[in-house]
Design an enzyme around this catalytic site. Structure first.
Site, short mmCIF file in Angstrom:
data_model
loop_
_atom_site.label_atom_id
_atom_site.label_comp_id
_atom_site.label_asym_id
_atom_site.label_seq_id
_atom_site.Cartn_x
_atom_site.Cartn_y
_atom_site.Cartn_z
N HIS A 5 -3.61 5.92 3.41
CA HIS A 5 -4.33 4.72 2.97
C HIS A 5 -3.79 3.46 3.65
O HIS A 5 -4.55 2.64 4.17
CB HIS A 5 -4.24 4.61 1.45
CG HIS A 5 -5.17 3.62 0.84
ND1 HIS A 5 -4.81 2.32 0.59
CD2 HIS A 5 -6.45 3.74 0.40
CE1 HIS A 5 -5.83 1.68 0.02
NE2 HIS A 5 -6.85 2.51 -0.09
N ASP B 34 0.83 -1.20 0.00
CA ASP B 34 0.00 0.00 0.00
C ASP B 34 0.87 1.26 0.00
O ASP B 34 1.89 1.28 -0.69
CB ASP B 34 -0.91 -0.04 1.24
CG ASP B 34 -2.27 0.58 0.99
OD1 ASP B 34 -2.32 1.80 0.86
OD2 ASP B 34 -3.26 -0.17 0.94
N SER C 102 -11.31 -0.96 -0.36
CA SER C 102 -10.04 -0.94 0.35
C SER C 102 -10.20 -1.27 1.82
O SER C 102 -9.30 -1.82 2.45
CB SER C 102 -9.39 0.44 0.24
OG SER C 102 -8.81 0.64 -1.01
#
Length: 522
Positions: free
Chosen positions: A308, A273, A462
């Site tokens: 994220h 990520d 996600s």
């Protein structure tokens, strides 16, 4: 260095004056005054030194029972900066989020263990008073964008069949300005050119050249968006809060009771990520920075500069029952942070392929990839096939376009594909579905951490994928000898059937249920 002016009158902070304490903190800093027990307010008082500065410190744990953030308000002649640690103060490292604050109070999230520092600047040798208050906020509300890819790449990924010298000749013949090995075992190379047009011309030439198995543009993919925030984690315990359907969760609390007396082993989970911020109290002892890597900046420490990756990691492995922010799914998950997405949340296929190989070679049992786009990649496919052969379970988000087609790599035959459900036990409108979908899991309004300590509700597949990765790692922790294929079967068989009876392309095998999954372990 940027500083932030914060207006005293914006919030009108009033309260009883509390004397400042002067306990030394090893840096000449003074301790923040004690808050008034009723108003949760206090005043920082002092005199600026000959450089116009004053330094204070506090320990986050002092405030956790009463709130989630500290709010500081200075007048127009003063500037306040908060640092998460003494090291950051010495390096003068401040938060980008605070750069967005204008004529407002500075709000600091209480996410870190240890000691934090506050620097106040103003007119030298003059007295000052800065009010501050302990507040309790729910996670911020942010929405992840749809997945997308870019084919405008000036680099190529080339799978070769010849020797190293032949590979060098291919690079030179096509006028590449740079050649880089992605993975020697898979014989994947990256050729970089000056322009997109030169890359396209080289691609056509290489496709007709002996010694080249395949060539593709190095396109980009995007990242698919007793604890104080535990009550907001509807995905773990849906009581019907905010109008949801009671019980539309992964059955987390029942699972915790069921395994309370069982032995668990540590399981390595790779999060491919944007990296992770490992300094949060909720990540203490849970992140293996020594095993991770930053393929974007080509450095050992995979530090999150977007948010994220930290959000995904929190869902899987945040420490539970420590009075800080939230509860992760698996108390024995150990995260390997692998950074393949840059600060804009985009990453190249070549780096993603490298990330997969790195995870496998560092003994990850589960890989989470909350990444996707429209274009397939044979390089990533080769890496996924290698992971599958090595017995690694790769969990991938299905995509956020609301389309009847999974994003890539979710649609890969080597991926375990996960869509998103909401608090009503329905597939989220944004969640991609279609052939190859394995499960859905909670992915809408999911709270977790960003890269600067804030907590935020994010929605996206996600957020669904790490729920499954967390549960998969839990099964491994309870039975270390279990195979990836067995984990997949348990996840499918234990899922709560939704939609049409049996498997369907809208819900896959159903919605994730961790308690039923644990019951199927033999």
């Amino acid at each position: 260095m940027k500083k932030w002016l914060v207006g005293l009158t914006v919030f009108g902070l009033l309260g009883t004056m509390v004397p400042v304490q002067t306990e030394a903190a090893g840096t000449g800093a003074k301790k923040l005054p004690v808050l008034d027990t009723k108003t949760k307010k206090a005043y920082i008082k002092g005199t600026f030194d000959s450089k116009g500065k004053a330094l204070f410190y506090f320990d986050t744990k002092t405030y956790l029972t009463g709130g989630t953030h500290l709010k500081f308000a200075a007048d127009a002649t003063e500037a306040v900066t908060v640092y998460e640690s003494q090291t950051d103060y010495q390096k003068q490292l401040v938060y980008e989020r605070y750069a967005e604050v204008s004529d407002q109070s500075l709000i600091f999230p209480l996410s870190w263990s240890g000691r934090q520092y506050i620097e106040i600047e103003g007119k030298k040798n003059t007295a000052f008073v800065v009010p501050f208050k302990l507040e309790r906020f729910e996670p911020m509300r942010e929405q992840l964008a749809k997945a997308s890819t870019s084919a405008k790449a000036s680099s190529l990924v080339v799978k070769v069949t010849g020797t190293t010298s032949q590979t060098m000749q291919l690079s030179e013949k096509t006028d590449a300005v740079k050649r880089e090995t992605i993975d020697a075992g898979l014989k994947l190379e990256k050729f970089t050119y000056r322009t997109v047009m030169q890359a396209l011309a080289a691609k056509r030439k290489l496709e007709q050249t002996r010694g080249v198995a395949y060539v593709e543009l190095d396109s980009q993919m995007r990242g698919l968006g007793g604890d104080v925030f535990k009550s907001y984690q509807w995905s773990l315990n849906n009581t019907g809060q905010r109008g949801g359907v009671k019980g539309a969760d992964i059955n987390f609390d029942a699972m915790k009771k069921r395994i309370a007396s069982k032995k668990q082993s540590t399981v390595l989970v790779a999060v491919i990520d944007t990296g992770i911020n490992p300094t949060y109290a909720d990540f203490a002892g849970r992140v293996r920075m020594d095993l991770g890597y930053d393929f974007v900046n080509r450095q050992r420490l995979a530090i999150d500069d977007h948010g994220h990756g930290s959000h995904v990691a929190g869902v899987i492995a945040a420490n539970s029952n420590n009075t800080y922010g939230m509860s992760g799914i698996n108390a024995k998950a150990s995260i390997i942070p692998i950074k393949v997405l840059s600060e804009d949340n985009y990453g190249s296929n070549s780096n993603i392929a490298k990330g997969i190989m790195h995870a496998v070679k560092n003994k990850a049992k589960v890989i989470n990839m909350s990444i996707g786009g429209g274009f397939s990649s044979r390089a990533i496919e080769d890496a996924l096939a290698y992971a599958k052969k090595q017995g690694v379970l790769v969990v991938v988000a299905s995509g956020n376009d609301g389309a009847n087609k999974l994003s890539y790599p979710a649609r890969s035959q080597y991926a375990f594909s996960v869509g998103s459900s909401n608090r009503f036990d329905k597939r989220s409108a944004f969640s991609n579905y279609g052939d190859g979908l394995d499960l859905i899991a909670p992915g809408q309004d999911i709270p977790s951490y960003l890269s600067d300590g804030e907590s935020a509700f994010w929605s996206g597949t996600s957020m669904a994928a790490p729920h499954v990765a967390g549960v998969a790692s839990l099964l491994y922790s309870l039975k270390p000898t279990i195979k990836a294929s067995e984990v997949e079967n348990i996840l499918k068989k234990s899922a709560q059937d939704l939609g049409k009876k049996g498997y369907d392309t809208s819900y896959g095998y159903g919605r994730l249920d961790v308690d039923r999954a644990v019951q199927l372990l033999r």
